[in-house]
Design a protein around this motif. Structure first.
Motif, PDB file in Angstrom:
ATOM      1  N   ALA A   1      34.311   2.397  -7.147  1.00 38.40           N
ATOM      2  CA  ALA A   1      33.171   2.198  -6.215  1.00 38.40           C
ATOM      3  C   ALA A   1      32.535   0.954  -6.583  1.00 38.40           C
ATOM      4  O   ALA A   1      32.875   0.132  -7.630  1.00 38.40           O
ATOM      5  N   ASP A   2      31.570   0.590  -5.820  1.00 36.22           N
ATOM      6  CA  ASP A   2      30.879  -0.710  -6.141  1.00 36.22           C
ATOM      7  C   ASP A   2      30.211  -0.745  -7.437  1.00 36.22           C
ATOM      8  O   ASP A   2      29.742  -1.694  -7.835  1.00 36.22           O
ATOM      9  N   ASP A   3      29.614   0.257  -7.945  1.00 33.74           N
ATOM     10  CA  ASP A   3      28.995   0.492  -9.413  1.00 33.74           C
ATOM     11  C   ASP A   3      29.903   0.267 -10.595  1.00 33.74           C
ATOM     12  O   ASP A   3      29.545   0.260 -11.410  1.00 33.74           O
ATOM     13  N   GLY A   4      31.179   0.228 -10.000  1.00 32.13           N
ATOM     14  CA  GLY A   4      32.319   0.151 -11.081  1.00 32.13           C
ATOM     15  C   GLY A   4      32.811   1.123 -11.584  1.00 32.13           C
ATOM     16  O   GLY A   4      33.967   1.285 -12.411  1.00 32.13           O
ATOM     17  N   ASP A   5      32.324   2.510 -11.230  1.00 31.81           N
ATOM     18  CA  ASP A   5      32.769   3.747 -11.718  1.00 31.81           C
ATOM     19  C   ASP A   5      33.762   4.319 -10.826  1.00 31.81           C
ATOM     20  O   ASP A   5      33.502   3.877  -9.394  1.00 31.81           O
ATOM     21  N   PRO A   6      34.317   5.383 -10.978  1.00 31.95           N
ATOM     22  CA  PRO A   6      35.116   6.123  -9.919  1.00 31.95           C
ATOM     23  C   PRO A   6      34.135   6.554  -8.578  1.00 31.95           C
ATOM     24  O   PRO A   6      32.951   6.732  -9.076  1.00 31.95           O
ATOM     25  N   LEU A   7      34.528   6.718  -7.576  1.00 28.00           N
ATOM     26  CA  LEU A   7      33.865   7.066  -6.373  1.00 28.00           C
ATOM     27  C   LEU A   7      33.130   8.475  -6.755  1.00 28.00           C
ATOM     28  O   LEU A   7      33.901   9.358  -6.739  1.00 28.00           O
ATOM     29  N   ASP A   8      31.967   8.827  -6.430  1.00 26.06           N
ATOM     30  CA  ASP A   8      31.467  10.037  -6.434  1.00 26.06           C
ATOM     31  C   ASP A   8      31.544  10.881  -5.377  1.00 26.06           C
ATOM     32  O   ASP A   8      31.515  10.475  -4.192  1.00 26.06           O
ATOM     33  N   VAL A   9      31.637  12.215  -5.747  1.00 22.38           N
ATOM     34  CA  VAL A   9      31.739  13.304  -4.679  1.00 22.38           C
ATOM     35  C   VAL A   9      30.906  14.616  -5.259  1.00 22.38           C
ATOM     36  O   VAL A   9      30.826  14.826  -6.332  1.00 22.38           O
ATOM     37  N   LEU A  10      30.033  15.099  -4.262  1.00 22.19           N
ATOM     38  CA  LEU A  10      29.439  16.239  -4.440  1.00 22.19           C
ATOM     39  C   LEU A  10      30.274  17.339  -3.590  1.00 22.19           C
ATOM     40  O   LEU A  10      30.459  17.095  -2.358  1.00 22.19           O
TER      41      LEU A  10
ATOM     42  N   GLN B   1      21.213   1.909  -5.360  1.00 21.10           N
ATOM     43  CA  GLN B   1      20.741   2.246  -6.755  1.00 21.10           C
ATOM     44  C   GLN B   1      20.146   0.973  -7.288  1.00 21.10           C
ATOM     45  O   GLN B   1      20.847  -0.063  -7.430  1.00 21.10           O
ATOM     46  N   THR B   2      18.870   1.089  -7.878  1.00 17.12           N
ATOM     47  CA  THR B   2      18.574   0.032  -8.742  1.00 17.12           C
ATOM     48  C   THR B   2      18.749   0.435 -10.330  1.00 17.12           C
ATOM     49  O   THR B   2      18.220   1.476 -10.605  1.00 17.12           O
ATOM     50  N   GLU B   3      19.493  -0.458 -11.096  1.00 18.18           N
ATOM     51  CA  GLU B   3      19.652  -0.220 -12.288  1.00 18.18           C
ATOM     52  C   GLU B   3      18.478  -0.340 -13.308  1.00 18.18           C
ATOM     53  O   GLU B   3      17.508  -0.921 -12.726  1.00 18.18           O
ATOM     54  N   GLN B   4      18.690   0.129 -14.463  1.00 19.41           N
ATOM     55  CA  GLN B   4      17.417   0.039 -15.314  1.00 19.41           C
ATOM     56  C   GLN B   4      17.038  -1.732 -15.488  1.00 19.41           C
ATOM     57  O   GLN B   4      15.879  -1.854 -15.942  1.00 19.41           O
TER      58      GLN B   4
ATOM     59  N   VAL C   1      22.850  -2.181  -6.845  1.00 16.51           N
ATOM     60  CA  VAL C   1      24.142  -1.628  -6.290  1.00 16.51           C
ATOM     61  C   VAL C   1      24.129  -0.658  -5.605  1.00 16.51           C
ATOM     62  O   VAL C   1      23.593   0.270  -5.409  1.00 16.51           O
ATOM     63  N   ARG C   2      25.242  -0.811  -4.669  1.00 18.78           N
ATOM     64  CA  ARG C   2      25.608   0.300  -3.568  1.00 18.78           C
ATOM     65  C   ARG C   2      26.106   1.296  -4.579  1.00 18.78           C
ATOM     66  O   ARG C   2      26.773   1.485  -5.559  1.00 18.78           O
ATOM     67  N   ASN C   3      25.443   2.911  -4.381  1.00 17.46           N
ATOM     68  CA  ASN C   3      26.072   4.119  -5.131  1.00 17.46           C
ATOM     69  C   ASN C   3      26.249   5.176  -4.100  1.00 17.46           C
ATOM     70  O   ASN C   3      25.324   5.984  -4.347  1.00 17.46           O
TER      71      ASN C   3
END
Length: 186
Positions: free
Chosen positions: A63-72, A97-100, A105-107
């Motif tokens: 995903a855009d945040d560098g992690d695998p794409l999230d799913v609920l 999402q605003t990081e610390q 970033v898009r999340n």
């Protein structure tokens, strides 16, 4: 043993395959660690707060945040971490999402329903989900991120076509490994 981050994210009959990291009702946010092939506690939520549904990722995506794409994944009850769930995409909660450190970033959070769900099996889109529940899911992610020192601002809710587009784009973004023949190695 097959690494969970390398399985095929597509199932039969247009279904997708998600790997559950954090089960419904857990206060601990779990994260799959591919190098260890296990799960680590990434965060613990305050007392009285827990995941409303199973939360996981789509294998072989980025995903855009560098992690695998999230799913609920909306299910009739919690699954165990590492469970592979075939599901139908319902839509996506697009969010910033605003990081610390202040970086934005898009999340996005894709939402799916488990194949064979008796309680929610008739759902085809997030439009079919009670709007109050969608609002609660947005509030959950806002609150969860706030406790983690981050900001989370939902942008828009879209249906399954947009969710599938985001899944396909996350697959394309994933770097491919280059195989080298033994004759080209130094």
């Amino acid at each position: 043993m097959t690494r969970l981050d390398r399985i095929d994210p597509f199932g039969d009959d247009g279904h997708v395959r998600a790997v559950i990291e954090t089960p419904q009702g857990s206060r601990h946010k779990l994260k799959y660690e591919p190098t260890d092939q296990g799960f680590a506690i990434a965060a613990t939520m305050p007392a009285g707060m827990s995941f409303p549904f199973d939360f996981g990722f789509f294998p072989r995506t980025k995903a855009d945040d560098g992690d695998p794409l999230d799913v609920l994944v909306l299910m009739d009850g919690p699954a165990y971490p590492g469970t592979i769930v075939e599901a139908r995409l319902l839509g996506v909660i697009e969010a910033d999402q605003t990081e610390q450190d202040g970086t934005a970033v898009r999340n996005d959070r894709l939402v799916a329903v488990a194949r064979g769900s008796t309680e929610r099996g008739d759902l085809r889109s997030l439009k079919d989900v009670d709007p109050g529940l969608v609002s609660q899911l947005e509030s959950f992610f806002e609150t969860y991120n706030r406790f983690d020192g981050k900001g989370f601002r939902p942008r828009k809710v879209h249906g399954p076509i947009r969710a599938r587009h985001l899944l396909d784009a996350a697959l394309l973004r994933r770097p491919k490994r280059i195989r080298r023949s033994s004759s080209t190695r130094p």
